[in-house]
Design a protein around this motif. Structure first.
Motif, PDB file in Angstrom:
ATOM      1  N   ILE A 184       0.848  -1.208   0.000  1.00 52.42           N
ATOM      2  CA  ILE A 184       0.000   0.000   0.000  1.00 52.42           C
ATOM      3  C   ILE A 184       0.878   1.252   0.000  1.00 52.42           C
ATOM      4  O   ILE A 184       0.608   2.222  -0.719  1.00 52.42           O
ATOM      5  CB  ILE A 184      -0.962   0.004   1.225  1.00 52.42           C
ATOM      6  N   LYS A 185       1.948   1.228   0.783  1.00 47.92           N
ATOM      7  CA  LYS A 185       2.840   2.403   0.815  1.00 47.92           C
ATOM      8  C   LYS A 185       3.443   2.661  -0.566  1.00 47.92           C
ATOM      9  O   LYS A 185       3.595   3.819  -0.980  1.00 47.92           O
ATOM     10  CB  LYS A 185       3.950   2.208   1.849  1.00 47.92           C
ATOM     11  N   ALA A 186       3.765   1.588  -1.280  1.00 39.93           N
ATOM     12  CA  ALA A 186       4.320   1.762  -2.641  1.00 39.93           C
ATOM     13  C   ALA A 186       3.276   2.426  -3.543  1.00 39.93           C
ATOM     14  O   ALA A 186       3.597   3.334  -4.330  1.00 39.93           O
ATOM     15  CB  ALA A 186       4.733   0.402  -3.214  1.00 39.93           C
ATOM     16  N   VAL A 187       2.030   2.002  -3.423  1.00 44.64           N
ATOM     17  CA  VAL A 187       0.956   2.617  -4.220  1.00 44.64           C
ATOM     18  C   VAL A 187       0.810   4.091  -3.841  1.00 44.64           C
ATOM     19  O   VAL A 187       0.698   4.972  -4.713  1.00 44.64           O
ATOM     20  CB  VAL A 187      -0.393   1.874  -3.991  1.00 44.64           C
ATOM     21  N   LEU A 188       0.831   4.371  -2.540  1.00 44.28           N
ATOM     22  CA  LEU A 188       0.649   5.759  -2.088  1.00 44.28           C
ATOM     23  C   LEU A 188       1.786   6.644  -2.577  1.00 44.28           C
ATOM     24  O   LEU A 188       1.567   7.789  -2.991  1.00 44.28           O
ATOM     25  CB  LEU A 188       0.562   5.810  -0.557  1.00 44.28           C
ATOM     26  N   ASN A 189       3.009   6.125  -2.538  1.00 43.06           N
ATOM     27  CA  ASN A 189       4.152   6.929  -3.012  1.00 43.06           C
ATOM     28  C   ASN A 189       3.993   7.261  -4.484  1.00 43.06           C
ATOM     29  O   ASN A 189       4.241   8.391  -4.915  1.00 43.06           O
ATOM     30  CB  ASN A 189       5.473   6.186  -2.778  1.00 43.06           C
ATOM     31  N   TRP A 190       3.570   6.278  -5.276  1.00 42.36           N
ATOM     32  CA  TRP A 190       3.344   6.490  -6.713  1.00 42.36           C
ATOM     33  C   TRP A 190       2.239   7.539  -6.925  1.00 42.36           C
ATOM     34  O   TRP A 190       2.399   8.494  -7.684  1.00 42.36           O
ATOM     35  CB  TRP A 190       2.959   5.150  -7.342  1.00 42.36           C
TER      36      TRP A 190
END
Ligand code: SF4
Length: 386
Positions: A184-190
Protein backbone atom coordinates in the motif's frame (compact mmCIF):
# COMPACT_ATOMS: atom_id res chain seq x y z
CA UNK A 1 -1.09 17.61 22.19
CA UNK A 2 -3.34 18.21 19.22
CA UNK A 3 -5.21 21.48 19.10
CA UNK A 4 -8.90 20.81 19.66
CA UNK A 5 -9.84 24.17 18.24
CA UNK A 6 -9.13 23.65 14.53
CA UNK A 7 -12.36 24.21 12.65
CA UNK A 8 -13.14 24.46 8.99
CA UNK A 9 -15.94 26.48 7.51
CA UNK A 10 -15.62 25.55 3.86
CA UNK A 11 -18.27 23.17 2.61
CA UNK A 12 -16.66 20.22 0.87
CA UNK A 13 -14.11 19.89 3.65
CA UNK A 14 -14.09 16.46 5.20
CA UNK A 15 -14.78 16.98 8.91
CA UNK A 16 -13.49 14.70 11.65
CA UNK A 17 -13.62 14.71 15.43
CA UNK A 18 -10.51 16.83 15.94
CA UNK A 19 -11.28 19.02 12.92
CA UNK A 20 -14.99 19.83 13.04
CA UNK A 21 -16.75 21.82 10.35
CA UNK A 22 -18.97 24.85 10.84
CA UNK A 23 -22.49 24.36 9.49
CA UNK A 24 -25.73 26.32 9.67
CA UNK A 25 -26.64 24.94 13.08
CA UNK A 26 -23.19 25.07 14.66
CA UNK A 27 -20.15 22.81 14.57
CA UNK A 28 -20.46 19.38 13.06
CA UNK A 29 -18.30 16.79 14.83
CA UNK A 30 -17.78 13.57 12.90
CA UNK A 31 -17.17 10.32 14.76
CA UNK A 32 -15.59 7.43 12.86
CA UNK A 33 -16.21 4.31 14.95
CA UNK A 34 -13.27 1.88 14.89
CA UNK A 35 -14.13 -1.16 12.75
CA UNK A 36 -17.45 0.65 12.05
CA UNK A 37 -18.79 -0.79 15.32
CA UNK A 38 -20.23 0.66 18.49
CA UNK A 39 -21.27 -1.09 21.68
CA UNK A 40 -24.74 -0.26 22.96
CA UNK A 41 -23.05 1.62 25.82
CA UNK A 42 -21.16 3.82 23.34
CA UNK A 43 -24.38 4.45 21.38
CA UNK A 44 -26.12 5.57 24.58
CA UNK A 45 -23.16 7.83 25.39
CA UNK A 46 -23.34 9.40 21.91
CA UNK A 47 -27.06 10.09 22.37
CA UNK A 48 -26.40 11.74 25.70
CA UNK A 49 -23.41 13.76 24.37
CA UNK A 50 -25.56 14.98 21.49
CA UNK A 51 -28.07 16.34 24.04
CA UNK A 52 -25.44 17.82 26.35
CA UNK A 53 -23.15 19.42 23.78
CA UNK A 54 -25.06 19.46 20.47
CA UNK A 55 -28.62 20.07 19.36
CA UNK A 56 -29.85 16.47 19.74
CA UNK A 57 -29.56 15.69 16.01
CA UNK A 58 -27.13 13.04 14.75
CA UNK A 59 -26.36 12.43 11.07
CA UNK A 60 -25.56 9.00 9.70
CA UNK A 61 -23.18 9.62 6.83
CA UNK A 62 -22.80 7.81 3.52
CA UNK A 63 -19.37 6.61 4.70
CA UNK A 64 -20.80 4.82 7.75
CA UNK A 65 -19.86 7.52 10.25
CA UNK A 66 -21.90 9.56 12.71
CA UNK A 67 -21.98 13.33 13.13
CA UNK A 68 -23.09 15.24 16.20
CA UNK A 69 -24.67 18.49 15.00
CA UNK A 70 -25.11 21.87 16.59
CA UNK A 71 -22.02 21.91 18.82
CA UNK A 72 -21.02 25.32 20.15
CA UNK A 73 -17.43 26.55 20.43
CA UNK A 74 -17.86 26.66 24.20
CA UNK A 75 -18.77 22.97 24.36
CA UNK A 76 -16.31 21.59 21.83
CA UNK A 77 -13.43 20.77 24.20
CA UNK A 78 -15.74 19.06 26.69
CA UNK A 79 -17.33 17.01 23.92
CA UNK A 80 -13.96 15.88 22.56
CA UNK A 81 -12.74 14.96 26.06
CA UNK A 82 -15.90 12.89 26.59
CA UNK A 83 -15.33 11.15 23.23
CA UNK A 84 -11.75 10.28 24.29
CA UNK A 85 -12.99 8.99 27.65
CA UNK A 86 -15.52 6.66 26.02
CA UNK A 87 -12.99 5.39 23.40
CA UNK A 88 -15.07 6.89 20.61
CA UNK A 89 -11.97 8.49 19.16
CA UNK A 90 -8.25 8.77 19.87
CA UNK A 91 -6.09 11.81 20.50
CA UNK A 92 -4.09 11.04 17.38
CA UNK A 93 -4.26 13.16 14.25
CA UNK A 94 -3.50 10.35 11.77
CA UNK A 95 -6.11 8.07 13.33
CA UNK A 96 -8.64 10.90 13.36
CA UNK A 97 -8.14 11.55 9.63
CA UNK A 98 -8.23 7.89 8.58
CA UNK A 99 -11.25 6.95 6.47
CA UNK A 100 -11.53 3.19 6.79
CA UNK A 101 -14.67 1.24 5.95
CA UNK A 102 -14.85 -2.38 7.04
CA UNK A 103 -17.42 -4.73 5.51
CA UNK A 104 -20.25 -5.08 8.07
CA UNK A 105 -20.28 -8.88 8.27
CA UNK A 106 -16.53 -9.16 8.90
CA UNK A 107 -16.01 -11.46 11.87
CA UNK A 108 -13.49 -10.67 14.57
CA UNK A 109 -10.06 -12.18 13.80
CA UNK A 110 -10.92 -12.92 10.16
CA UNK A 111 -8.57 -11.80 7.37
CA UNK A 112 -10.46 -8.52 6.87
CA UNK A 113 -10.48 -7.80 10.59
CA UNK A 114 -6.74 -8.42 10.89
CA UNK A 115 -6.05 -6.16 7.88
CA UNK A 116 -8.18 -3.38 9.41
CA UNK A 117 -6.26 -3.79 12.70
CA UNK A 118 -2.96 -3.50 10.89
CA UNK A 119 -4.12 -0.38 9.02
CA UNK A 120 -5.23 1.31 12.25
CA UNK A 121 -1.85 0.48 13.80
CA UNK A 122 0.21 1.66 10.83
CA UNK A 123 -1.66 4.77 9.72
CA UNK A 124 0.75 7.09 11.58
CA UNK A 125 3.53 5.86 9.26
CA UNK A 126 1.64 6.55 6.03
CA UNK A 127 2.32 9.71 4.04
CA UNK A 128 -0.06 12.64 4.40
CA UNK A 129 -3.17 11.82 2.37
CA UNK A 130 -5.95 14.03 0.96
CA UNK A 131 -8.80 14.51 3.45
CA UNK A 132 -11.30 12.40 1.52
CA UNK A 133 -8.86 9.56 0.74
CA UNK A 134 -10.15 6.26 2.08
CA UNK A 135 -9.65 2.51 2.38
CA UNK A 136 -12.34 -0.18 2.02
CA UNK A 137 -11.61 -3.56 3.63
CA UNK A 138 -13.95 -6.00 1.93
CA UNK A 139 -12.34 -9.43 2.17
CA UNK A 140 -15.40 -11.71 2.32
CA UNK A 141 -16.38 -14.15 -0.42
CA UNK A 142 -19.17 -11.70 -1.35
CA UNK A 143 -18.11 -8.07 -1.64
CA UNK A 144 -20.43 -5.60 0.07
CA UNK A 145 -18.47 -2.35 -0.20
CA UNK A 146 -18.38 -1.91 -3.98
CA UNK A 147 -20.27 1.39 -3.65
CA UNK A 148 -18.13 2.65 -0.76
CA UNK A 149 -16.21 5.85 -1.32
CA UNK A 150 -12.67 4.47 -1.21
CA UNK A 151 -9.38 4.90 -3.03
CA UNK A 152 -7.68 1.67 -2.07
CA UNK A 153 -9.64 -1.57 -1.72
CA UNK A 154 -8.47 -4.66 0.11
CA UNK A 155 -10.38 -7.64 -1.26
CA UNK A 156 -9.83 -11.30 -2.09
CA UNK A 157 -9.72 -13.03 -5.46
CA UNK A 158 -11.58 -16.23 -6.40
CA UNK A 159 -8.86 -18.29 -4.74
CA UNK A 160 -9.30 -16.38 -1.46
CA UNK A 161 -5.93 -14.60 -1.82
CA UNK A 162 -5.67 -11.08 -0.42
CA UNK A 163 -5.53 -8.44 -3.15
CA UNK A 164 -5.08 -4.67 -3.34
CA UNK A 165 -7.23 -2.94 -5.95
CA UNK A 166 -7.00 0.73 -6.82
CA UNK A 167 -10.43 2.31 -7.07
CA UNK A 168 -11.46 2.61 -10.70
CA UNK A 169 -9.41 -0.41 -11.81
CA UNK A 170 -11.25 -3.67 -12.50
CA UNK A 171 -8.30 -5.77 -11.36
CA UNK A 172 -5.94 -5.68 -8.43
CA UNK A 173 -2.75 -7.47 -7.44
CA UNK A 174 -2.03 -10.30 -5.03
CA UNK A 175 -0.44 -9.43 -1.73
CA UNK A 176 -0.45 -11.09 1.70
CA UNK A 177 -0.87 -10.20 5.32
CA UNK A 178 2.88 -9.77 5.83
CA UNK A 179 3.48 -7.45 2.90
CA UNK A 180 0.24 -5.60 2.20
CA UNK A 181 1.16 -2.52 4.25
CA UNK A 182 4.41 -2.11 2.30
CA UNK A 183 2.51 -2.68 -0.94
CA UNK A 184 0.00 0.00 0.00
CA UNK A 185 2.84 2.40 0.81
CA UNK A 186 4.32 1.76 -2.64
CA UNK A 187 0.96 2.62 -4.22
CA UNK A 188 0.65 5.76 -2.09
CA UNK A 189 4.15 6.93 -3.01
CA UNK A 190 3.34 6.49 -6.71
CA UNK A 191 -0.01 8.28 -6.32
CA UNK A 192 1.43 11.20 -4.34
CA UNK A 193 4.70 11.62 -6.26
CA UNK A 194 2.87 11.74 -9.59
CA UNK A 195 0.76 14.62 -8.25
CA UNK A 196 3.59 16.29 -6.35
CA UNK A 197 2.90 19.77 -7.67
CA UNK A 198 -0.89 19.55 -7.83
CA UNK A 199 -2.45 21.89 -5.26
CA UNK A 200 -5.44 19.54 -4.95
CA UNK A 201 -4.80 15.82 -5.24
CA UNK A 202 -7.25 13.81 -7.31
CA UNK A 203 -9.17 10.87 -5.91
CA UNK A 204 -7.70 7.55 -7.07
CA UNK A 205 -10.40 6.83 -9.65
CA UNK A 206 -9.92 10.18 -11.33
CA UNK A 207 -6.14 9.87 -11.07
CA UNK A 208 -5.89 6.49 -12.81
CA UNK A 209 -7.99 7.85 -15.65
CA UNK A 210 -5.08 10.12 -16.40
CA UNK A 211 -2.08 8.09 -15.28
CA UNK A 212 -1.67 4.48 -16.41
CA UNK A 213 -1.40 2.02 -13.52
CA UNK A 214 1.65 -0.25 -13.59
CA UNK A 215 0.56 -3.54 -15.23
CA UNK A 216 1.80 -5.54 -12.25
CA UNK A 217 -0.94 -3.90 -10.16
CA UNK A 218 -3.77 -5.17 -12.39
CA UNK A 219 -3.24 -8.91 -12.54
CA UNK A 220 -6.14 -10.52 -10.69
CA UNK A 221 -9.88 -10.06 -10.47
CA UNK A 222 -11.69 -9.57 -7.16
CA UNK A 223 -14.44 -11.95 -6.02
CA UNK A 224 -17.26 -11.81 -8.55
CA UNK A 225 -20.06 -12.04 -6.01
CA UNK A 226 -21.33 -8.64 -4.82
CA UNK A 227 -24.32 -7.37 -2.87
CA UNK A 228 -25.52 -4.16 -1.27
CA UNK A 229 -26.63 -4.28 2.34
CA UNK A 230 -30.16 -2.85 2.46
CA UNK A 231 -32.85 -2.77 5.19
CA UNK A 232 -34.16 -6.24 6.04
CA UNK A 233 -33.14 -9.27 8.10
CA UNK A 234 -29.82 -11.12 7.77
CA UNK A 235 -29.60 -14.24 9.95
CA UNK A 236 -29.40 -13.10 13.56
CA UNK A 237 -29.18 -9.45 12.55
CA UNK A 238 -31.39 -6.82 10.96
CA UNK A 239 -30.52 -3.74 8.97
CA UNK A 240 -32.43 -0.53 9.59
CA UNK A 241 -32.10 2.97 8.18
CA UNK A 242 -33.10 6.37 9.48
CA UNK A 243 -35.37 8.39 7.20
CA UNK A 244 -33.24 11.05 5.48
CA UNK A 245 -30.12 9.82 7.27
CA UNK A 246 -30.70 11.61 10.57
CA UNK A 247 -31.55 10.42 14.07
CA UNK A 248 -32.66 12.32 17.12
CA UNK A 249 -30.87 11.61 20.38
CA UNK A 250 -34.07 9.91 21.62
CA UNK A 251 -34.05 7.57 18.61
CA UNK A 252 -30.37 6.80 19.15
CA UNK A 253 -30.98 6.12 22.86
CA UNK A 254 -33.82 3.79 21.88
CA UNK A 255 -31.52 1.85 19.54
CA UNK A 256 -28.95 1.59 22.35
CA UNK A 257 -31.59 0.07 24.62
CA UNK A 258 -32.65 -2.72 22.22
CA UNK A 259 -29.39 -4.04 20.72
CA UNK A 260 -26.01 -5.14 22.05
CA UNK A 261 -24.03 -3.69 19.18
CA UNK A 262 -24.47 -1.33 16.23
CA UNK A 263 -22.47 -1.91 13.06
CA UNK A 264 -22.44 1.09 10.74
CA UNK A 265 -23.16 0.19 7.10
CA UNK A 266 -23.07 2.09 3.83
CA UNK A 267 -26.02 4.09 2.59
CA UNK A 268 -26.86 5.34 6.09
CA UNK A 269 -27.89 1.91 7.39
CA UNK A 270 -27.30 0.30 10.78
CA UNK A 271 -26.87 -3.42 11.47
CA UNK A 272 -28.42 -4.34 14.83
CA UNK A 273 -29.71 -7.41 16.67
CA UNK A 274 -32.62 -9.15 14.94
CA UNK A 275 -34.54 -9.20 18.20
CA UNK A 276 -34.35 -5.41 18.61
CA UNK A 277 -37.83 -3.89 18.88
CA UNK A 278 -37.90 -1.19 16.19
CA UNK A 279 -40.98 0.79 15.19
CA UNK A 280 -42.06 2.65 12.06
CA UNK A 281 -39.98 5.73 12.81
CA UNK A 282 -37.12 3.66 11.36
CA UNK A 283 -36.91 2.11 7.90
CA UNK A 284 -36.89 -1.68 8.17
CA UNK A 285 -37.63 -2.68 4.61
CA UNK A 286 -36.15 -1.79 1.24
CA UNK A 287 -39.70 -1.22 -0.03
CA UNK A 288 -40.20 1.69 2.37
CA UNK A 289 -41.03 4.69 0.20
CA UNK A 290 -38.68 6.86 2.28
CA UNK A 291 -35.69 4.94 0.83
CA UNK A 292 -36.36 6.60 -2.51
CA UNK A 293 -35.93 10.11 -1.18
CA UNK A 294 -32.49 11.65 -0.74
CA UNK A 295 -32.55 14.80 1.35
CA UNK A 296 -29.72 17.09 2.42
CA UNK A 297 -29.56 18.86 5.80
CA UNK A 298 -31.36 21.95 4.47
CA UNK A 299 -32.64 24.78 6.70
CA UNK A 300 -31.90 25.48 9.49
CA UNK A 301 -29.00 23.02 9.69
CA UNK A 302 -27.06 24.36 6.70
CA UNK A 303 -26.31 27.99 5.96
CA UNK A 304 -26.34 27.23 2.22
CA UNK A 305 -30.01 26.26 2.30
CA UNK A 306 -33.00 28.48 1.66
CA UNK A 307 -35.67 25.77 2.13
CA UNK A 308 -36.55 23.26 4.84
CA UNK A 309 -35.76 20.09 2.89
CA UNK A 310 -36.97 17.61 5.52
CA UNK A 311 -40.34 19.32 6.01
CA UNK A 312 -40.84 19.29 2.25
CA UNK A 313 -39.85 15.60 2.06
CA UNK A 314 -42.39 14.73 4.76
CA UNK A 315 -45.13 16.59 2.85
CA UNK A 316 -44.21 14.83 -0.39
CA UNK A 317 -44.25 11.42 1.31
CA UNK A 318 -47.72 12.08 2.74
CA UNK A 319 -49.02 12.60 -0.82
CA UNK A 320 -47.41 9.52 -2.35
CA UNK A 321 -49.11 6.14 -2.51
CA UNK A 322 -47.34 2.97 -1.40
CA UNK A 323 -46.74 1.78 -4.96
CA UNK A 324 -44.84 4.90 -5.89
CA UNK A 325 -41.35 4.10 -7.10
CA UNK A 326 -39.91 7.30 -8.50
CA UNK A 327 -36.71 8.48 -6.87
CA UNK A 328 -36.47 11.99 -5.43
CA UNK A 329 -33.65 14.30 -4.51
CA UNK A 330 -34.52 17.32 -2.37
CA UNK A 331 -31.58 19.67 -2.13
CA UNK A 332 -31.32 22.90 -0.17
CA UNK A 333 -29.11 24.38 -2.90
CA UNK A 334 -27.48 23.44 -6.20
CA UNK A 335 -24.50 21.79 -4.48
CA UNK A 336 -26.41 18.51 -4.11
CA UNK A 337 -24.68 17.08 -1.01
CA UNK A 338 -27.24 14.30 -0.46
CA UNK A 339 -26.50 12.40 -3.65
CA UNK A 340 -24.24 12.75 -6.65
CA UNK A 341 -26.39 10.57 -8.88
CA UNK A 342 -29.31 11.52 -11.06
CA UNK A 343 -32.83 11.09 -9.62
CA UNK A 344 -36.21 10.90 -11.36
CA UNK A 345 -37.30 14.12 -9.69
CA UNK A 346 -34.94 16.71 -8.33
CA UNK A 347 -36.10 19.70 -6.27
CA UNK A 348 -33.62 22.46 -5.53
CA UNK A 349 -34.02 25.36 -3.14
CA UNK A 350 -33.38 28.78 -4.60
CA UNK A 351 -33.92 31.90 -2.54
CA UNK A 352 -36.81 30.34 -0.62
CA UNK A 353 -38.45 29.03 -3.79
CA UNK A 354 -38.11 25.74 -5.62
CA UNK A 355 -36.47 24.62 -8.84
CA UNK A 356 -37.71 21.35 -10.32
CA UNK A 357 -36.27 19.01 -12.94
CA UNK A 358 -36.78 15.45 -14.05
CA UNK A 359 -33.95 12.94 -14.50
CA UNK A 360 -31.13 15.06 -13.22
CA UNK A 361 -28.89 16.26 -10.43
CA UNK A 362 -29.12 19.29 -8.16
CA UNK A 363 -26.54 21.22 -10.17
CA UNK A 364 -28.32 20.75 -13.50
CA UNK A 365 -30.47 23.59 -14.88
CA UNK A 366 -34.02 23.13 -13.58
CA UNK A 367 -36.92 22.82 -16.06
CA UNK A 368 -38.95 25.02 -13.71
CA UNK A 369 -37.44 27.76 -11.61
CA UNK A 370 -38.62 29.86 -8.67
CA UNK A 371 -41.79 27.86 -8.05
CA UNK A 372 -43.85 28.62 -4.96
CA UNK A 373 -44.71 25.60 -2.81
CA UNK A 374 -48.23 25.44 -4.25
CA UNK A 375 -46.87 25.60 -7.81
CA UNK A 376 -44.31 22.93 -6.97
CA UNK A 377 -47.03 20.52 -5.80
CA UNK A 378 -49.11 21.28 -8.91
CA UNK A 379 -46.10 20.34 -11.04
CA UNK A 380 -45.45 17.17 -9.02
CA UNK A 381 -49.11 16.16 -9.47
CA UNK A 382 -48.80 16.75 -13.20
CA UNK A 383 -45.63 14.61 -13.42
CA UNK A 384 -47.22 11.77 -11.45
CA UNK A 385 -50.31 11.72 -13.68
CA UNK A 386 -48.20 11.40 -16.84
S1 SF4 B 1 -26.89 20.80 -0.78
FE1 SF4 B 1 -27.91 21.05 1.19
S2 SF4 B 1 -26.40 20.51 2.74
FE2 SF4 B 1 -25.30 20.83 0.81
S3 SF4 B 1 -24.66 22.99 0.91
FE3 SF4 B 1 -26.63 22.93 -0.18
S4 SF4 B 1 -28.17 23.25 1.39
FE4 SF4 B 1 -26.27 22.71 2.44
Amino acid sequence: MISKQKQHHAKGWCPSTLTPMMSGDGLLVRIKPAFNRLTSKQVAILASLSDSFGNGIIDITNRANLQIRGVTHTHLSSLIDALFDSSLTKNNEAYDKLNLTLAPFTSVDSLGWRCACALYDEIGNFPNLPAKFGFAVDCGSTRTLCDASADIRLETNKDGQLIIRLDGSENGFITDENTFLDDIKAVLNWYLLSQKYAPIKMRMKQFINQEAIPETWCTTQPQASMKNIVPGTYGEKQVIAAPFGQLTSDQLAHIASVTDEVIMCLDRCLLIDKTADIDSQFITSEEDIRRNISVCAGMPACTGASINTRKLATKIISRLDGAHNQSYHISGCAKGCATKTSRDICIIGNDGNYGLLENGCAWDSPDNILLSEAALFDELDRIQKN
